[in-house]
Design an enzyme around this catalytic site. Structure first.
Site, short mmCIF file in Angstrom:
data_model
loop_
_atom_site.label_atom_id
_atom_site.label_comp_id
_atom_site.label_asym_id
_atom_site.label_seq_id
_atom_site.Cartn_x
_atom_site.Cartn_y
_atom_site.Cartn_z
N GLN A 84 -2.50 -29.60 -8.22
CA GLN A 84 -3.60 -28.74 -8.20
C GLN A 84 -3.11 -27.34 -7.56
O GLN A 84 -3.94 -26.41 -7.44
CB GLN A 84 -4.56 -29.36 -7.33
CG GLN A 84 -5.11 -30.59 -7.94
CD GLN A 84 -6.35 -31.07 -7.10
OE1 GLN A 84 -6.28 -31.84 -6.15
NE2 GLN A 84 -7.71 -30.44 -7.29
N CYS B 23 -14.35 -31.87 -7.64
CA CYS B 23 -12.80 -31.62 -7.87
C CYS B 23 -12.53 -30.30 -7.54
O CYS B 23 -13.03 -29.53 -8.22
CB CYS B 23 -12.11 -32.18 -9.18
SG CYS B 23 -10.42 -32.05 -9.33
N LEU B 24 -11.50 -29.68 -6.64
CA LEU B 24 -11.39 -28.14 -6.56
C LEU B 24 -10.67 -27.78 -7.98
O LEU B 24 -10.75 -26.51 -8.01
CB LEU B 24 -10.37 -28.06 -5.58
CG LEU B 24 -10.81 -28.71 -4.07
CD1 LEU B 24 -9.74 -28.24 -3.18
CD2 LEU B 24 -12.14 -28.01 -3.72
N HIS C 156 -9.27 -40.77 -5.76
CA HIS C 156 -9.35 -39.30 -6.53
C HIS C 156 -7.76 -38.80 -6.49
O HIS C 156 -7.38 -38.50 -7.62
CB HIS C 156 -10.25 -38.68 -5.66
CG HIS C 156 -10.45 -37.28 -6.47
ND1 HIS C 156 -11.78 -37.03 -7.16
CD2 HIS C 156 -9.91 -36.15 -6.42
CE1 HIS C 156 -11.56 -35.78 -7.60
NE2 HIS C 156 -10.34 -35.12 -7.22
N GLU C 157 -7.29 -38.42 -5.23
CA GLU C 157 -5.96 -37.99 -5.06
C GLU C 157 -4.90 -38.63 -6.01
O GLU C 157 -4.03 -38.03 -6.54
CB GLU C 157 -5.65 -37.46 -3.70
CG GLU C 157 -6.59 -36.69 -2.92
CD GLU C 157 -7.11 -35.65 -3.57
OE1 GLU C 157 -6.30 -34.98 -4.44
OE2 GLU C 157 -8.18 -34.96 -3.58
N HIS D 215 -5.01 -37.96 -9.43
CA HIS D 215 -4.29 -36.79 -9.93
C HIS D 215 -2.84 -36.82 -10.14
O HIS D 215 -2.30 -36.27 -11.08
CB HIS D 215 -4.55 -35.53 -8.81
CG HIS D 215 -5.91 -34.75 -8.82
ND1 HIS D 215 -6.30 -34.00 -9.78
CD2 HIS D 215 -6.83 -34.73 -7.87
CE1 HIS D 215 -7.37 -33.57 -9.73
NE2 HIS D 215 -7.68 -33.84 -8.64
N GLY E 196 -9.41 -32.98 0.02
CA GLY E 196 -8.19 -33.66 -0.18
C GLY E 196 -7.73 -32.53 -1.42
O GLY E 196 -8.21 -31.95 -2.15
#
Length: 220
Positions: A86, A132-133, A174-175, A178, A81
């Site tokens: 991000q 996480c990216l 999670h997304e 963000h 995701g």
């Protein structure tokens, strides 16, 4: 969100695109094939720590291009995701390509999402690995509920309801975090947060090199 290490992305059916079952879907979706790779922001950058703005204009070429770029950037970074902040854009939008715990592949995008969780009496929290990216090279167990429903819009402004269980429910939570200006680090104890940041410091350059290699392999 990072792909769980022991879990590979399903290559065939069953697949749900924008919450609807389809017979099959290519491993690299058309959105990614059209996209360009963008830089992934890293924890500590201001855009990751403030709430994003609602999307108010739909069906525009710029919005479609952003979604395409986010899909490709997510695949190059080996994510499940990716939220718009991000890639440095403070809009309430994320893309996903994530399996649930039954092996169903879920793929799509969601704008202005609201996530509904089960009532506290019906809620089951699962501690599972989360990466996480924007925290490259780190991962820690994070408690999340094993079911979630996300409500929002597609890029044309059509309403969407996405039902999620297992790892996919974790991805949606999670997304959405963000887009509220939070990373999974905010859900950790002070000690675990320091551990995750040490992991990132040790591994981030290797992660960046791997991303560059994958981008080059795709001709991007």
């Amino acid at each position: 969100m990072s792909v769980r290490d022991e879990r590979s992305r399903p290559a065939g059916p069953p697949v749900r695109v924008q919450g609807r079952p389809v017979d099959s879907h290519p491993a690299l979706p058309p959105e990614a094939a059209r996209g360009s790779v963008r830089r992934v922001t890293v924890v500590g950058e201001e855009v990751l720590s403030r709430p994003c703005r609602d999307v108010t204009e739909f069906g525009t070429p710029g919005l479609s291009a952003l979604i395409d770029d986010m899909f490709l950037t997510m695949y190059v970074a080996e994510g499940a995701g990716l939220a718009a902040n991000q890639v440095g854009v403070d809009l309430r939008l994320f893309v996903y390509d994530c399996p649930d715990d039954d092996g169903v592949r879920h793929l799509g995008h969601l704008l202005n999402p609201v996530v509904d969780l089960p009532a506290p009496a019906d809620r089951r929290l699962i501690d599972d690995y989360e990466g996480c990216l924007s925290v490259p090279g780190a991962g820690m167990p994070v408690p999340r509920t094993d079911r979630a429903t996300a409500r929002g819009l597609d890029k044309d402004g059509n309403p969407l309801v996405i039902e999620a269980t297992g790892y996919f429910a974790r991805c949606l939570q999670h997304e959405t975090d963000h887009l509220a200006g939070h990373t999974y680090l905010d859900r950790l104890s002070r000690r675990d947060r320091k551990d995750a940041l040490r992991q990132m410091e040790a591994n981030r350059e290797d992660v960046f090199a791997q991303r560059a290699t994958r981008a080059a392999a795709l001709g991007k």
